[in-house]
Structure formats: structure tokens, C-alpha cells
Design a protein around this motif. Sequence first.
Motif, PDB file in Angstrom:
ATOM      1  N   VAL A  60       0.873  -1.180   0.000  1.00  0.00           N
ATOM      2  CA  VAL A  60       0.000   0.000   0.000  1.00  0.00           C
ATOM      3  C   VAL A  60       0.905   1.224   0.000  1.00  0.00           C
ATOM      4  O   VAL A  60       1.803   1.330   0.842  1.00  0.00           O
ATOM      5  CB  VAL A  60      -0.928   0.012   1.238  1.00  0.00           C
ATOM      6  CG1 VAL A  60      -1.924   1.164   1.134  1.00  0.00           C
ATOM      7  CG2 VAL A  60      -1.646  -1.319   1.383  1.00  0.00           C
ATOM      8  N   MET A  61       0.682   2.093  -0.950  1.00  0.00           N
ATOM      9  CA  MET A  61       1.548   3.274  -1.063  1.00  0.00           C
ATOM     10  C   MET A  61       0.709   4.500  -1.433  1.00  0.00           C
ATOM     11  O   MET A  61      -0.447   4.370  -1.829  1.00  0.00           O
ATOM     12  CB  MET A  61       2.628   3.027  -2.130  1.00  0.00           C
ATOM     13  CG  MET A  61       2.071   2.801  -3.528  1.00  0.00           C
ATOM     14  SD  MET A  61       3.372   2.463  -4.760  1.00  0.00           S
ATOM     15  CE  MET A  61       4.093   4.115  -4.924  1.00  0.00           C
ATOM     16  N   PRO A  62       1.293   5.687  -1.281  1.00  0.00           N
ATOM     17  CA  PRO A  62       0.541   6.888  -1.679  1.00  0.00           C
ATOM     18  C   PRO A  62       0.331   6.899  -3.185  1.00  0.00           C
ATOM     19  O   PRO A  62       1.138   6.344  -3.939  1.00  0.00           O
ATOM     20  CB  PRO A  62       1.468   8.044  -1.275  1.00  0.00           C
ATOM     21  CG  PRO A  62       2.518   7.461  -0.392  1.00  0.00           C
ATOM     22  CD  PRO A  62       2.635   6.017  -0.756  1.00  0.00           C
ATOM     23  N   GLY A  63      -0.724   7.538  -3.633  1.00  0.00           N
ATOM     24  CA  GLY A  63      -0.933   7.731  -5.066  1.00  0.00           C
ATOM     25  C   GLY A  63       0.267   8.447  -5.655  1.00  0.00           C
ATOM     26  O   GLY A  63       0.852   9.327  -5.020  1.00  0.00           O
ATOM     27  N   GLY A 120      -2.312   4.089 -11.098  1.00  0.00           N
ATOM     28  CA  GLY A 120      -2.037   4.521  -9.720  1.00  0.00           C
ATOM     29  C   GLY A 120      -1.448   5.915  -9.632  1.00  0.00           C
ATOM     30  O   GLY A 120      -0.905   6.300  -8.606  1.00  0.00           O
ATOM     31  N   VAL A 121      -1.551   6.663 -10.718  1.00  0.00           N
ATOM     32  CA  VAL A 121      -1.106   8.062 -10.707  1.00  0.00           C
ATOM     33  C   VAL A 121      -2.329   8.900 -10.349  1.00  0.00           C
ATOM     34  O   VAL A 121      -3.219   9.095 -11.175  1.00  0.00           O
ATOM     35  CB  VAL A 121      -0.528   8.479 -12.073  1.00  0.00           C
ATOM     36  CG1 VAL A 121      -0.111   9.938 -12.059  1.00  0.00           C
ATOM     37  CG2 VAL A 121       0.657   7.579 -12.443  1.00  0.00           C
ATOM     38  N   THR A 122      -2.381   9.361  -9.116  1.00  0.00           N
ATOM     39  CA  THR A 122      -3.597  10.011  -8.635  1.00  0.00           C
ATOM     40  C   THR A 122      -3.593  11.518  -8.897  1.00  0.00           C
ATOM     41  O   THR A 122      -4.645  12.147  -8.870  1.00  0.00           O
ATOM     42  CB  THR A 122      -3.799   9.730  -7.145  1.00  0.00           C
ATOM     43  OG1 THR A 122      -2.575  10.042  -6.457  1.00  0.00           O
ATOM     44  CG2 THR A 122      -4.135   8.258  -6.907  1.00  0.00           C
ATOM     45  N   THR A 123      -2.388  12.080  -9.113  1.00  0.00           N
ATOM     46  CA  THR A 123      -2.298  13.498  -9.461  1.00  0.00           C
ATOM     47  C   THR A 123      -1.447  13.632 -10.720  1.00  0.00           C
ATOM     48  O   THR A 123      -0.337  13.107 -10.780  1.00  0.00           O
ATOM     49  CB  THR A 123      -1.652  14.324  -8.331  1.00  0.00           C
ATOM     50  OG1 THR A 123      -2.436  14.183  -7.148  1.00  0.00           O
ATOM     51  CG2 THR A 123      -1.565  15.802  -8.700  1.00  0.00           C
ATOM     52  N   THR A 124      -1.981  14.339 -11.706  1.00  0.00           N
ATOM     53  CA  THR A 124      -1.233  14.530 -12.947  1.00  0.00           C
ATOM     54  C   THR A 124      -1.270  16.008 -13.326  1.00  0.00           C
ATOM     55  O   THR A 124      -2.332  16.627 -13.326  1.00  0.00           O
ATOM     56  CB  THR A 124      -1.870  13.718 -14.101  1.00  0.00           C
ATOM     57  OG1 THR A 124      -2.095  12.377 -13.652  1.00  0.00           O
ATOM     58  CG2 THR A 124      -0.962  13.694 -15.322  1.00  0.00           C
ATOM     59  N   VAL A 125      -0.103  16.543 -13.652  1.00  0.00           N
ATOM     60  CA  VAL A 125      -0.041  17.902 -14.180  1.00  0.00           C
ATOM     61  C   VAL A 125      -0.221  17.826 -15.690  1.00  0.00           C
ATOM     62  O   VAL A 125       0.554  17.182 -16.390  1.00  0.00           O
ATOM     63  CB  VAL A 125       1.310  18.578 -13.860  1.00  0.00           C
ATOM     64  CG1 VAL A 125       1.398  19.941 -14.554  1.00  0.00           C
ATOM     65  CG2 VAL A 125       1.490  18.735 -12.358  1.00  0.00           C
ATOM     66  N   ASP A 126      -1.266  18.482 -16.156  1.00  0.00           N
ATOM     67  CA  ASP A 126      -1.524  18.546 -17.592  1.00  0.00           C
ATOM     68  C   ASP A 126      -0.764  19.737 -18.163  1.00  0.00           C
ATOM     69  O   ASP A 126      -1.237  20.871 -18.074  1.00  0.00           O
ATOM     70  CB  ASP A 126      -3.035  18.684 -17.834  1.00  0.00           C
ATOM     71  CG  ASP A 126      -3.357  18.810 -19.314  1.00  0.00           C
ATOM     72  OD1 ASP A 126      -2.510  18.405 -20.142  1.00  0.00           O
ATOM     73  OD2 ASP A 126      -4.458  19.303 -19.637  1.00  0.00           O
ATOM     74  N   TRP A 127       0.429  19.459 -18.691  1.00  0.00           N
ATOM     75  CA  TRP A 127       1.268  20.532 -19.280  1.00  0.00           C
ATOM     76  C   TRP A 127       0.670  20.825 -20.642  1.00  0.00           C
ATOM     77  O   TRP A 127       1.088  20.281 -21.660  1.00  0.00           O
ATOM     78  CB  TRP A 127       2.695  20.037 -19.397  1.00  0.00           C
ATOM     79  CG  TRP A 127       3.783  21.021 -19.085  1.00  0.00           C
ATOM     80  CD1 TRP A 127       4.534  21.062 -17.947  1.00  0.00           C
ATOM     81  CD2 TRP A 127       4.313  22.061 -19.930  1.00  0.00           C
ATOM     82  NE1 TRP A 127       5.485  22.067 -18.025  1.00  0.00           N
ATOM     83  CE2 TRP A 127       5.355  22.692 -19.234  1.00  0.00           C
ATOM     84  CE3 TRP A 127       3.982  22.531 -21.205  1.00  0.00           C
ATOM     85  CZ2 TRP A 127       6.089  23.756 -19.753  1.00  0.00           C
ATOM     86  CZ3 TRP A 127       4.698  23.602 -21.731  1.00  0.00           C
ATOM     87  CH2 TRP A 127       5.749  24.206 -21.004  1.00  0.00           C
TER      88      TRP A 127
END
Length: 473
Positions: A60-63, A120-127
Motif C-alpha cells: 500500500v503506497m501513496p498515489g 495509480g497516478v492520482t495526481t497529474t499535471v496537464d502541461w
Amino acid sequence: MIENGRPVVLRRGTVLTMNDAHEILRDADVLVVGEEIAGVGQNLDVPEGTYEIDASDGIVMPGMIDTHRHMWQTALRGYGADWTLSQYFVFFYLEWGKIFRPQDVAAGNMLSAIESLDAGVTTTVDWSHGLQTVDHADAAVDALESVPGRFVLAYGNIQQGPWEWSTSADFKSFVERRFGSKNDMLGFQMAFDVTGDPAFPEQEAFKVARELDVPVTTHAGVWGATNDDGIRLMHDHGFMGPTNIYVHACTLTDDSYHRIAATGGSASVSTESEQSAGQGYPPTWQLRKHGIPVSLSMDTSVWWSGDLFCAMRTTLGADRSREHLEAHAKQETVTNHHLRAEQVVDWATRGGSKALGMDELIGSLEAGKKADVVLVKNETSPVMFPVLHPYGHVAFQAQRGDVHTVLVNGRVVKHEGKLVGIDLGRARAAIDETVEFAQTTIGDAWEGGMHPEVPERQVRVNPYQYTEWGKVK
Ligand SMILES: [Zn+2]
């Protein structure tokens, strides 16, 4: 079925908390209540009606957090597999980037956003540098909002100078309209590059960013595109600070790295991209010497897919590869690696949350933080046991298919290996339409665009070829 709002507990897993002490808890639980992590520890008491997920034999790990991805380009997934950076620039910047309509940007964004959650990528920067008009920008945001992940829109437009689009009334009213109130699920940055023109026209955009109090993310230290001049101009004019993200940061001198380190900025390293496209050697071996904070990113799915397992794996490999190469050039042997698996897992989680100024909210599994949680577990995979070195397992053994469960902001978006409440069919229909449009518009150049010329090959004269194999038995 896990209804939204129902507490969830992941039981008896190996928990990589990624807290400041990097505690690893064995046989431990993570309890999620509402949008937040309510507890991390062994044998947690949970509220009645809590949905239990068996995390035994899992990690179990952070997103994970991707700090730079041109999500709109996912519409042409894999098209540029054989490109260099030059072909990428010609295709998107010079020739075809301008044909992308708002619905095309939306199609790419939606697919990329879904892909993030799956991996499992819970935050993505949309460049997002294909925002030729505010209609494109609205479409980009609508698409991000249609997927239950955490995103940051980094607003850009490669069809104009940043001093043009950022000072337009359209842009300002868009920011006010869509980002007027603070929203943890959708952040905002400005995205543009500094070419090194001594007149520093980009300063107008930096001023707008300062006015709006938003971070600037910029491709810096990219072979043939941006270099030390851009860093020097930013620094001399007082536009370098802790919220700046320097994407790639490969081909810079010590002087630029010193300026970045001294002003507290961070680097977004896209190892797979740098290795294939040629922005410069993946720079973590340099950055760690300067104490520059690192986050990881995938850059664009026009070449490769968007998951941070690949980023961790290639980043470890590139850093170690460089270390060996430098040592061998001096007839030396590396006996102990500098870069550890633990560090790249940190870069994929805490590195991202710190870079985005969101470290109070996400990046680790600690009570009170937002519940962005990933369970890596796959009972049918021969690669998922034994788990002896959990960081090493995440960085070098696990992959997207092993992402069993994902929660974002307390909501289950993937469970038992399947996306939950995601309309992949809708994304597919939108993509089909965009691909058809692009193919028709590009016409005869479509095939060639995918298959750049291969340079002439010359096989070296080989002195061992005197043997005539036919005569040797
Ligand atoms: Zn990029």
C-alpha cells in the motif's frame, strides 16, 4: 460494490507510508473515511459498515504524482514511437499542432486522465501547451473534471509567445472563471519556455504569473531548445523561486543548477523521454549533487505510456548507468550505488507533492491527509512474491497491471484491477473521432510522419571476417 462515501480499510498490507521517516509498516491497515486518511497502523478499529479490502501480499503506497505530461497528445498515442525531439517539434510546433480542435484536446486529456488512474497516478499535471484559444482551455478542463482524479492544469499555448496569450483578456477571464476559487482536485500553473532571447519577452508572462500568484513550469536545459541563458534571464530578473518547476533540466551548467538550488525550485525528470527524444542525459546524477529536489514525469504518450513505474525503473537505471560510465572512464569501479530504490519511490510520491506545493495534502499515507492511496497487489502474478525489499519491488518489479486498487480523495476509482465508474467507451469514441480527423487532415503526410527516415547504416569492416564459414565445419 463500494458506494461513494462509505469508509474503506485496506487490511494487512505492507504499507509504504512515505512519511518524513519513511516508515514501512508490515501487516498494517490504512483506513479512509470521507476524503481523508483516518488512520494508518496495525489492527485498526474501523467504523461500522466499513468496506474491507484485503491488502495482504500487497504493497500500500501513496498515489503517485506526475508533474509534467502533455495530456492532449495522448490522442495520438504511440504515433511518435520512432521520433527524436526534432520530429516532435516539427510535428506539433510547426506543422500539425494547430489542427487540434477543442474536442481533440478534450479527447486526449480524458484518455490520459483515465490512464493515470489505472496506473495509480492520482495526481497529474496537464502541461497543456495546445491551448490555442480559451475554447480549447475550457475543453481541456471539462475533460479533466470528467475523470475522478486529481489534476493541475498547466496552461500553455505553443502557437503564440507567452507574452501574447498570457496578457490577453480571454486568458484572464478564463482563469477567473475556472480557477477563481481554490480547488484541491484541480490546480493551476502557467506553462511556457524561456528561449534565451536577450530581450527576455517572456518576462511579461512571469509578471502575469506573479499577479495571479501561480507557479510557472518551464522546459529548461533541453538540448537545442533551452539552455543556461533562459535560467540566467529568469534569475537576473527575479523570477526564480520555490514554486518553479524546471522540466528536464538536462543540459545545464553548474551555474544554472546553483541558481535553481539557491532559489528552491525543483526539477521534473522525464527519464524515458530524455533517453529517447534527446533533451539531454536524464539529469538526476547531476541534480542530486546539487541538492535540487526531484519529481518524476512521463512527458507525452505520443511516444510512451503514462505510468510512473516506468519512470522509477528507468530513472534508477539511467542514474546508475551514468555512474558506472563515469567511473569506468576513469578506470574505477562503482561498488555502492548512490541512488536507491527508496529515493525514486519518494520522487514519485513526496517529490511530486512538494513540487506542486501540495505536501500538506497528499504524497504520503498519514492521518489527516487526503486519501490518495494505491494498493499494488496481484495474486495471479509470479512477479508479486516474495516482497522482500518493498521499495525495490515497487521500482523494479511492479507494473501498471499490478495496480489492484486506487483511491483518489477517498473515492475508489479502481478496484480488483478494474476501473470503477469510468466510461472507457466514451473516451474511445472521442479518440476514434480525433484520430480520424487528424489522419484525414494530415492526409498523405500521415504515414511518413510516423516513420521518419532511418540514417544510412554502415557496418564497420570486421577483421574477423576472414574466416570463410562455408569451409569450417
Ligand atoms: Zn514536455
